[in-house]
Design an enzyme around this catalytic site. Structure first.
Site, PDB file in Angstrom:
ATOM      1  N   HIS A 203       0.853  -1.159   0.093  1.00 31.55           N
ATOM      2  CA  HIS A 203       0.045   0.050  -0.100  1.00 31.55           C
ATOM      3  C   HIS A 203       0.780   1.354   0.056  1.00 31.55           C
ATOM      4  CE1 HIS A 203       0.786   1.086   4.210  1.00 31.55           C
ATOM      5  NE2 HIS A 203       0.528  -0.430   4.638  1.00 31.55           N
TER       6      HIS A 203
ATOM      7  N   CYS B 176       2.524  -5.146   6.641  1.00 29.91           N
ATOM      8  CA  CYS B 176       2.355  -4.829   5.299  1.00 29.91           C
ATOM      9  C   CYS B 176       3.711  -4.018   4.726  1.00 29.91           C
ATOM     10  CB  CYS B 176       1.251  -3.548   5.426  1.00 29.91           C
ATOM     11  SG  CYS B 176      -0.310  -3.880   5.844  1.00 29.91           S
TER      12      CYS B 176
END
Length: 346
Positions: A293, A320
């Site tokens: 992301h 992440c």
């Protein structure tokens, strides 16, 4: 006159005999030549077949730089503080060779799924440990939470290990059965998995887009397959992976995972709360709660931030992989769910 006739006849007979012998010799030579040609042709065909069937290696992979995203780009080797970092090209080629190899044989593909235990909490394995997060895991370090249980036999009472959410498998039995037999692609071995944890994605999977995340060098490379054993480097960027920091932050797991879903904005909670703290733009989920992301925005209504000084430094995420937001959008646009991979190396 008689002598002349005799010698003429004898000479004629000798010529005929010579021609016959010559014909026989020529015929034998032609046969040997033809046999030789056939042997050469057969050997060539066998060599070509062996070459087609030979497993590909890193040396077979042609990897060329042809960027489609050129912002915040890094060189193959680049300075970092008082040392250097790099893109591990040979290791990347090894992974691409692996991807080439499994796609050369026909498969019925599937993906193991259990994001947030949506398909049910996995059973406890025969031999388990409690990890640094106080959660049950197998002896290989894979947590029970969000994983699929892998059984050695269809009638096994307990699973032996866990398969991570997002792992790619080959289905060896119909996915209509209660227990599906699978061969691991993302992991090794043949296992039985309860049907509810397996998503079938058919037999026509052609992987053309791969995102390689390097948790050692904190970078990300995206590549596109353009031909047999031929790949183009489409971007080379800094990234920040997950940090091992119990109880809330987890390292990004090494392995091969399928992109499973995408969100233009992935909202997240504050650690230990159920209050939305902010969002991460252009999020592509590949395993558990791990997304590629953009830069996190600590305000649910805030504006997208393009870049952060922390990218490419040290692990600090919650599993992440953080990117520049425009690069996260590039990944978002090119890596379609169930058609693209995320490969995490160390």
């Amino acid at each position: 006159m008689k002598n002349y006739f005799f010698w003429s006849l004898l000479f004629a007979l000798l010529i005929v005999a010579s021609c016959k012998n010559s014909s026989k010799t020529t015929s034998a030579a032609e046969k040997r030549k033809q046999d030789s040609i056939e042997r050469v042709k057969k050997a060539q065909e066998e060599a070509e077949r062996a070459e087609r069937e030979r497993p590909r290696t890193a040396a077979d992979i042609k990897l060329e730089k042809d960027l489609q995203y050129d912002k915040h780009s890094l060189e193959e080797t680049y300075p970092y503080k008082d040392t250097t970092r790099q893109f591990q090209i040979e290791k990347i080629k090894e992974k691409l060779a692996f991807i080439e190899n499994f796609q050369r044989a026909p498969h019925q593909y599937g993906v193991l799924q259990n994001y947030k235990n949506r398909n049910g909490e996995a059973a406890v394995v025969e031999n388990f440990v409690r990890n640094a997060y106080k959660r049950v895991s197998d002896t290989l370090g894979t947590e029970k939470y969000q994983s699929a249980p892998l059984y050695q036999a269809e009638d096994s009472k307990k699973p032996s290990i866990y398969g991570r959410d997002g792992s790619l498998v080959s289905l060896e039995s119909p996915d209509t059965l209660k227990m599906v037999k699978v061969n691991g692609i993302s992991f090794e071995g043949t296992w039985f998995v309860p049907k509810r944890y397996v998503k079938s994605i058919g037999d026509s999977l052609k992987i053309t887009h791969v995102n390689i995340v390097d948790v050692t060098n904190q970078n990300i490379m995206t590549v596109e397959r353009t031909g047999e054993n031929e790949w183009k480097i489409r971007s080379m960027n800094p990234a920040t992976s997950g940090q091992h920091n119990p109880p809330h932050q987890m390292e990004t797991p090494v392995g091969i995972f399928m992109v499973q879903e995408q969100k233009p904005k992935m909202f997240y909670y504050g650690d230990g709360t159920t209050t939305i703290e902010g969002f991460a733009p252009y999020a592509s989920r590949f395993t558990n709660g791990g997304y590629i992301h953009g830069v996190p925005v600590n305000n649910p209504k805030g504006k997208i931030v393009e870049y952060s000084w922390s990218l490419g430094t040290t692990p600090r995420s919650h599993m992440c992989v953080r990117n520049a937001s425009s690069h996260a959008k590039f990944v978002y646009d090119t890596s379609k769910p169930f058609k693209s991979l995320v490969v995490v190396i160390d």
